[in-house]
Design a protein around this motif. Structure first.
Motif, short mmCIF file in Angstrom:
data_model
loop_
_atom_site.label_atom_id
_atom_site.label_comp_id
_atom_site.label_asym_id
_atom_site.label_seq_id
_atom_site.Cartn_x
_atom_site.Cartn_y
_atom_site.Cartn_z
N MET A 151 -8.41 7.64 -4.88
CA MET A 151 -8.12 6.37 -5.53
C MET A 151 -8.73 5.25 -4.69
N PHE B 258 -2.54 -4.95 -8.86
CA PHE B 258 -3.66 -4.09 -8.47
C PHE B 258 -4.48 -3.65 -9.67
N ALA C 70 -9.00 0.84 -4.53
CA ALA C 70 -8.62 -0.48 -5.06
C ALA C 70 -9.87 -1.29 -5.36
N GLN D 145 -6.96 -6.82 -5.78
CA GLN D 145 -5.58 -6.91 -5.32
C GLN D 145 -5.24 -8.39 -5.21
N SER E 63 2.23 1.81 -3.32
CA SER E 63 1.22 2.33 -4.25
C SER E 63 1.17 3.85 -4.22
N LYS F 239 -9.41 3.75 -14.95
CA LYS F 239 -8.78 2.58 -14.33
C LYS F 239 -7.27 2.61 -14.48
N ASP G 228 0.83 -1.20 0.00
CA ASP G 228 0.00 0.00 0.00
C ASP G 228 0.87 1.26 0.00
N ALA H 130 -7.19 -0.45 -9.80
CA ALA H 130 -7.76 0.63 -8.99
C ALA H 130 -8.50 1.60 -9.90
#
Length: 181
Positions: A95, A148, A97, A100, A74, A127, A71, A150
């Motif tokens: 954002m 991911f 998710a 995952q 990210s 996306k 995370d 997101a």
């Protein structure tokens, strides 16, 4: 290559300590190492270590800490794309998710140092798809991956929204500059 030799190659790979991607085609087998070469050119988006309190009852880093480190990677990765904290705050964007997928390759123990490299797989519309690879900083071995999906969202409307042209252009530039898989 005969079926027997294909089977021999695959069995020896399964018993080896090398992580590989195997692409079986009708005419050939492509065997590519994972976590080496091109991956070394991807940006480092996280650096840290494994603390004793991050480990479970059998002495390995607990799954919740893999998620936490990915995370943090990210948000550092988003920052390189122009999806900065100030952009998100000032524009009322966020954002979220959607999917995952974690894959554990090796265990980590207290005191291990790690870093994460990140690859942008796609960024279009609203996306974004990206992949993180966690590497043991001492051994340079791949220990985990996380893929991911997101979305970019309007935090007031609580709905997904397209990325700006600037962010899409930056994403395209990043994808074009990454080494091939």
């Amino acid at each position: 290559m005969t079926p027997l030799s294909v089977r021999s190659v695959l069995c020896s790979l399964v018993n080896s300590s090398i992580d590989v991607y195997v692409n079986v085609n009708f005419d050939y087998i492509a065997i590519l190492p994972i976590g080496r070469g091109a991956v070394d050119e991807l940006p480092v988006t996280y650096r840290g270590c494994v603390y004793p309190w991050e480990c479970d009852h059998i002495g390995h880093m607990n799954v919740r800490w893999y998620v936490g480190k990915f995370d943090e990677a990210s948000w550092n990765f988003f920052n390189t794309l122009g999806i900065t904290p100030s952009f998100l705050r000032d524009s009322g964007r966020g954002m979220a998710a959607l999917d995952q997928r974690l894959s554990y390759k090796q265990e980590l123990h207290p005191g291990d140092v790690v870093f994460v490299r990140s690859r942008l797989d796609s960024l279009d519309g609203k996306k974004i798809r990206f992949t993180h690879e966690m590497i043991n900083g001492e051994t340079d071995e791949l220990v985990a991956t996380c893929e991911f999906l997101a979305i970019h969202m309007d935090t007031a409307a609580r709905k997904s929204i397209a990325f700006s042209e600037e962010i899409v252009a930056k994403g395209k530039s990043v994808i074009e500059s990454q080494p091939p898989i």
